[in-house]
Scaffold this motif. Structure first.
Motif, PDB file in Angstrom:
ATOM      1  N   THR A 168    -143.768 -50.281  15.776  1.00 29.84           N
ATOM      2  CA  THR A 168    -143.407 -50.294  14.498  1.00 29.84           C
ATOM      3  C   THR A 168    -142.256 -49.947  13.784  1.00 29.84           C
ATOM      4  OG1 THR A 168    -145.047 -47.549  14.685  1.00 29.84           O
ATOM      5  CG2 THR A 168    -143.749 -48.392  12.941  1.00 29.84           C
ATOM      6  N   ARG A 169    -141.106 -50.391  14.461  1.00 31.91           N
ATOM      7  CA  ARG A 169    -139.917 -50.537  14.514  1.00 31.91           C
ATOM      8  C   ARG A 169    -139.364 -51.717  13.969  1.00 31.91           C
ATOM      9  NH1 ARG A 169    -135.695 -53.180  17.967  1.00 31.91           N
ATOM     10  NH2 ARG A 169    -137.405 -53.359  19.354  1.00 31.91           N
ATOM     11  N   GLN A 170    -140.651 -52.877  15.387  1.00 33.00           N
ATOM     12  CA  GLN A 170    -140.327 -54.596  14.684  1.00 33.00           C
ATOM     13  C   GLN A 170    -140.790 -54.594  12.984  1.00 33.00           C
ATOM     14  OE1 GLN A 170    -142.082 -55.542  18.516  1.00 33.00           O
ATOM     15  NE2 GLN A 170    -140.031 -56.707  19.541  1.00 33.00           N
ATOM     16  N   GLN A 171    -141.995 -53.811  12.713  1.00 34.56           N
ATOM     17  CA  GLN A 171    -142.761 -54.380  12.415  1.00 34.56           C
ATOM     18  C   GLN A 171    -142.357 -53.590  10.877  1.00 34.56           C
ATOM     19  OE1 GLN A 171    -146.751 -52.565  12.143  1.00 34.56           O
ATOM     20  NE2 GLN A 171    -147.249 -53.496  13.518  1.00 34.56           N
ATOM     21  N   VAL A 172    -141.332 -52.256  10.539  1.00 38.92           N
ATOM     22  CA  VAL A 172    -140.566 -51.202   9.504  1.00 38.92           C
ATOM     23  C   VAL A 172    -139.733 -52.360   9.359  1.00 38.92           C
ATOM     24  CG1 VAL A 172    -139.503 -49.886   9.022  1.00 38.92           C
ATOM     25  CG2 VAL A 172    -141.828 -49.766   9.918  1.00 38.92           C
ATOM     26  N   PHE A 173    -138.759 -53.016  10.095  1.00 37.83           N
ATOM     27  CA  PHE A 173    -137.090 -53.715   9.889  1.00 37.83           C
ATOM     28  C   PHE A 173    -137.422 -55.411   9.982  1.00 37.83           C
ATOM     29  CE2 PHE A 173    -136.513 -49.149  11.420  1.00 37.83           C
ATOM     30  CZ  PHE A 173    -135.614 -48.274  10.122  1.00 37.83           C
ATOM     31  N   LYS A 174    -138.359 -56.157  10.316  1.00 37.86           N
ATOM     32  CA  LYS A 174    -138.316 -57.168   9.774  1.00 37.86           C
ATOM     33  C   LYS A 174    -137.137 -57.481   9.255  1.00 37.86           C
ATOM     34  CE  LYS A 174    -141.676 -60.664   9.418  1.00 37.86           C
ATOM     35  NZ  LYS A 174    -143.518 -60.978   8.828  1.00 37.86           N
ATOM     36  N   ASN A 175    -137.069 -58.163  10.032  1.00 39.33           N
ATOM     37  CA  ASN A 175    -135.812 -59.582   9.492  1.00 39.33           C
ATOM     38  C   ASN A 175    -134.338 -58.788   9.147  1.00 39.33           C
ATOM     39  OD1 ASN A 175    -137.612 -61.545   9.673  1.00 39.33           O
ATOM     40  ND2 ASN A 175    -138.482 -61.153   7.325  1.00 39.33           N
ATOM     41  N   ASP A 176    -134.195 -57.411   9.548  1.00 33.08           N
ATOM     42  CA  ASP A 176    -133.168 -56.973   9.165  1.00 33.08           C
ATOM     43  C   ASP A 176    -132.423 -56.554  11.010  1.00 33.08           C
ATOM     44  OD1 ASP A 176    -131.506 -54.405   8.979  1.00 33.08           O
ATOM     45  OD2 ASP A 176    -132.242 -53.966   7.538  1.00 33.08           O
ATOM     46  N   THR A 177    -131.642 -57.239  11.378  1.00 30.61           N
ATOM     47  CA  THR A 177    -131.463 -57.146  12.547  1.00 30.61           C
ATOM     48  C   THR A 177    -130.379 -56.186  12.924  1.00 30.61           C
ATOM     49  OG1 THR A 177    -129.306 -58.458  12.341  1.00 30.61           O
ATOM     50  CG2 THR A 177    -131.130 -60.048  13.169  1.00 30.61           C
ATOM     51  N   ARG A 178    -129.447 -55.205  11.751  1.00 30.20           N
ATOM     52  CA  ARG A 178    -128.986 -54.227  11.916  1.00 30.20           C
ATOM     53  C   ARG A 178    -129.398 -53.036  12.727  1.00 30.20           C
ATOM     54  NH1 ARG A 178    -124.251 -54.004   8.161  1.00 30.20           N
ATOM     55  NH2 ARG A 178    -123.930 -52.055   8.250  1.00 30.20           N
ATOM     56  N   ALA A 179    -130.761 -52.427  11.123  1.00 27.47           N
ATOM     57  CA  ALA A 179    -131.964 -52.116  11.815  1.00 27.47           C
ATOM     58  C   ALA A 179    -132.668 -51.850  12.994  1.00 27.47           C
ATOM     59  CB  ALA A 179    -132.953 -51.969  10.073  1.00 27.47           C
ATOM     60  N   LEU A 180    -133.042 -53.301  12.784  1.00 27.60           N
ATOM     61  CA  LEU A 180    -133.665 -52.994  14.603  1.00 27.60           C
ATOM     62  C   LEU A 180    -133.326 -52.857  15.664  1.00 27.60           C
ATOM     63  CD1 LEU A 180    -135.127 -57.245  13.714  1.00 27.60           C
ATOM     64  CD2 LEU A 180    -136.662 -54.708  14.166  1.00 27.60           C
ATOM     65  N   GLU A 181    -131.238 -53.396  15.962  1.00 29.41           N
ATOM     66  CA  GLU A 181    -130.690 -52.342  17.143  1.00 29.41           C
ATOM     67  C   GLU A 181    -130.569 -51.027  16.780  1.00 29.41           C
ATOM     68  OE1 GLU A 181    -128.728 -53.320  20.157  1.00 29.41           O
ATOM     69  OE2 GLU A 181    -130.653 -54.483  19.414  1.00 29.41           O
ATOM     70  N   ALA A 182    -130.528 -50.702  15.880  1.00 24.51           N
ATOM     71  CA  ALA A 182    -129.872 -49.468  15.598  1.00 24.51           C
ATOM     72  C   ALA A 182    -131.753 -48.559  15.746  1.00 24.51           C
ATOM     73  CB  ALA A 182    -129.641 -49.286  14.317  1.00 24.51           C
ATOM     74  N   ALA A 183    -132.180 -48.904  15.980  1.00 26.44           N
ATOM     75  CA  ALA A 183    -133.775 -47.882  15.679  1.00 26.44           C
ATOM     76  C   ALA A 183    -134.164 -48.710  17.698  1.00 26.44           C
ATOM     77  CB  ALA A 183    -134.796 -48.291  14.747  1.00 26.44           C
ATOM     78  N   ARG A 184    -133.776 -49.712  17.934  1.00 24.57           N
ATOM     79  CA  ARG A 184    -134.474 -49.485  19.443  1.00 24.57           C
ATOM     80  C   ARG A 184    -133.420 -48.842  19.634  1.00 24.57           C
ATOM     81  NH1 ARG A 184    -131.802 -51.980  23.802  1.00 24.57           N
ATOM     82  NH2 ARG A 184    -130.614 -52.380  22.931  1.00 24.57           N
ATOM     83  N   ILE A 185    -131.989 -48.638  19.584  1.00 25.33           N
ATOM     84  CA  ILE A 185    -131.235 -47.909  20.344  1.00 25.33           C
ATOM     85  C   ILE A 185    -131.260 -46.397  20.918  1.00 25.33           C
ATOM     86  CG2 ILE A 185    -128.619 -46.444  20.690  1.00 25.33           C
ATOM     87  CD1 ILE A 185    -128.146 -49.924  19.674  1.00 25.33           C
ATOM     88  N   LYS A 186    -132.146 -46.006  19.158  1.00 30.12           N
ATOM     89  CA  LYS A 186    -131.702 -44.626  18.728  1.00 30.12           C
ATOM     90  C   LYS A 186    -133.406 -43.944  20.103  1.00 30.12           C
ATOM     91  CE  LYS A 186    -131.827 -40.787  17.037  1.00 30.12           C
ATOM     92  NZ  LYS A 186    -130.436 -39.826  18.539  1.00 30.12           N
ATOM     93  N   ILE A 187    -134.878 -45.347  19.763  1.00 25.73           N
ATOM     94  CA  ILE A 187    -135.292 -44.640  19.886  1.00 25.73           C
ATOM     95  C   ILE A 187    -135.684 -44.714  21.869  1.00 25.73           C
ATOM     96  CG2 ILE A 187    -137.674 -45.769  21.275  1.00 25.73           C
ATOM     97  CD1 ILE A 187    -137.711 -47.214  18.064  1.00 25.73           C
ATOM     98  N   ASN A 188    -134.895 -45.793  22.840  1.00 18.09           N
ATOM     99  CA  ASN A 188    -134.806 -45.600  23.922  1.00 18.09           C
ATOM    100  C   ASN A 188    -133.712 -44.211  24.392  1.00 18.09           C
ATOM    101  OD1 ASN A 188    -135.407 -47.629  23.952  1.00 18.09           O
ATOM    102  ND2 ASN A 188    -134.210 -49.473  24.328  1.00 18.09           N
TER     103      ASN A 188
END
Length: 89
Positions: free
Chosen positions: A17-37
């Motif tokens: 879901t993170r990859q779909q929602v924040f597609k093309n937004d590297t900062r948001a993708l990374e922040a969401a990845r870190i938060k989930i983990n």
């Protein structure tokens, strides 16, 4: 399905879901990845089945919220944002 399988499935679903929602937004993708983990790591030693079910419910609610309520805007000018072409608001 056992709790461990539910937790793993939720973890994978949140990342998809993170990859779909924040597609093309590297900062948001990374922040969401870190938060989930971080969230999963901080609760990995939880043993109470009731608490684990509560955490699964929270994670499922977060996934639904991301999927249905987050709109990604595209910065087009100094003070202008637009939504992707597929989204009419």
């Amino acid at each position: 399905m056992g709790q461990a399988a539910k937790v793993l499935q939720l973890f994978k679903t949140l990342h998809r879901t993170r990859q779909q929602v924040f597609k093309n937004d590297t900062r948001a993708l990374e922040a969401a990845r870190i938060k989930i983990n971080e969230e999963f790591k901080s609760n990995k030693s939880e043993t109470s089945p009731k608490k684990i079910e509560e955490l699964i419910k929270i994670g499922s609610d977060v996934e639904l919220l991301l999927r249905t309520s987050v709109i990604q805007g595209i910065h087009t000018d100094h003070n202008t944002l637009r939504t992707p072409g597929w989204l009419s608001v």
